[in-house]
Enzyme design. Sequence first.
Site, PDB file in Angstrom:
ATOM      1  N   THR A  94       0.852  -1.166  -0.250  1.00 51.23           N
ATOM      2  CA  THR A  94       0.057  -0.143  -0.308  1.00 51.23           C
ATOM      3  C   THR A  94       0.662   1.388  -0.111  1.00 51.23           C
ATOM      4  O   THR A  94       2.045   1.371   0.315  1.00 51.23           O
ATOM      5  CB  THR A  94      -1.134   0.045   1.368  1.00 51.23           C
ATOM      6  OG1 THR A  94      -1.365  -1.194   1.478  1.00 51.23           O
ATOM      7  CG2 THR A  94      -2.015   1.118   1.194  1.00 51.23           C
ATOM      8  N   THR A 113      -3.314   0.349  -4.218  1.00 54.84           N
ATOM      9  CA  THR A 113      -2.759  -0.200  -3.570  1.00 54.84           C
ATOM     10  C   THR A 113      -2.255  -1.951  -4.915  1.00 54.84           C
ATOM     11  O   THR A 113      -3.362  -1.410  -5.273  1.00 54.84           O
ATOM     12  CB  THR A 113      -2.580  -1.556  -1.836  1.00 54.84           C
ATOM     13  OG1 THR A 113      -1.500  -2.241  -1.699  1.00 54.84           O
ATOM     14  CG2 THR A 113      -3.917  -2.137  -2.126  1.00 54.84           C
TER      15      THR A 113
END
Length: 536
Positions: free
Chosen positions: A370, A388
């Site tokens: 992420t 992400t």
Amino acid sequence: MPFDLDRRAFLGATACWLAGSTASGADTRRGLATGQAEGAEAGNAVLAAGGNAVDAIVSAALVAGVVALPATGIGGYGGHLIVAGPNRKPIAIDFNSAAPAAAKPDMFKTDEQGKVAGGANSHGWLAAGVPGVLAGLQLALDKFGTRKFADLVQPAIQFAKDGFTIKKNVAASIKAAAGQFKKDAGSARLFLKNGEPLAEGEMFRNPNLADLLERLATIGVGDFYTGKTAEKIVAEFKKNGGLVTADDLAAYKAVEVLPVALEWNGHTIHTPPPSAGGLTVLQTLAALKALGWEKWDPKDPVTTQARVEALRVAWGDRLRSLGDARHFDVPIEKLLSEAYAAATAERVRAAVKNRKPIPGDTDGRTSGGTIHLSALDKEGLAVALTFTHGEGFGAQVTVDGLGLVLGHGISRFDPRPDRANSIGPGKRPLHNMCPTIVMKGGKPLIALGATGGRRIPNTLFDVLSYRVGQGQSLAEAVKSPRMHTEGDLNLTLEAAWPAPLTEYMKSIGYTVKTAGAASLNAIEREATGSLKSAAR
């Protein structure tokens, strides 16, 4: 010259090209962008050139999507962003991945613990759904931006074309994924040299991705979902046994959604609703508010227990009840109601009084990766964006000829049928990302978010409880120690937790280990109008 060797000069030139005037680096009079380093620099160049916070965040995300290996990319499974301004109601954009129409709740065989044999839901072409990143960024520009995608994507194109030096952590991630990369032609071409993983210090270039971005700059992001680019993506899915079809890509839409919110101590905290992760944060904060926690002594062991118990209750509800609200009746109003917060507070008080944990368990699943970016501009517009691949390089497959690494959104579903977050046609998986904006007096005060998989909601909870609940400064709140639990009796505390508090938690039945939390970045506008940032 490789872009990373003269990055500031290039970003200054980019700002000059965008605005027709000299600009370089961050000019906090115009605004501030924070987060992934190269992305933040691109965002600050856009702000210096007169763009707004949304323009900045889009350019920053596009750069991060090229440079932030292995955390994210434009083929990543997606995320959420939230936008707010003075006298403007906050709006969130859901660009989470969607499962293809052929996806079924029972498409993977699981063992008694819900594990999928061979990790087929995590790695390989069956693990990839429809990527939502580009649709989300374009929708944000259409609704709130002042610049064109074609302009904002230029720094990302330069990175993909000229390359950048592979750092130690990225080299380690490439090495860890090398076994899967060797099974996938596109990934092998991108990440291996003579059959071996690229090493620290080598240059990483992705000319196919540069060509793709240049094409999208010329004919628009729509080509990714319905044009020649979409045809190439679909052909690779079909060739490799994946499920995403032309109809799936064409049907995909980023969606405007109303954030969920909590008022506490003169502040209103806004974050996207499920399938994002912020409801867990607000639910836990609501329980602390019902406890009158802002008046508790943070050095008292029972205060630490109260924090943990409230968080564990929210995690239990998360794993049982949260999923895609368009496909499942998620009890958002109930979980954020004063009545439910009061009931949770009573459970927490009883646990503290009895020096016993509230009963609970978890599902034992993991997640990581992420990137988070935050931006505020001179007009008061605030944006927080988290996106992400999932874990390292997502599905660990690449659309050959496009240099497009695909995220593994399917891994974020519960692979077992008949659950809130089970796989289903068109469904979007529950994820941990929770970009957040704090308002005060009707104006955005703080934009923040975090990276680190399942640790994200807990880190947001910690920082917001310190900043909003106890009135610490932003710097103090970000510096304060963090915890992590997912509902069972395993508790992770950072090394900075005072030893007496750690020993107390062990004494009442917790298994405590020392480890890091998620990484958070935040920007706050002071009363003077100046901007300050904090990250850890």
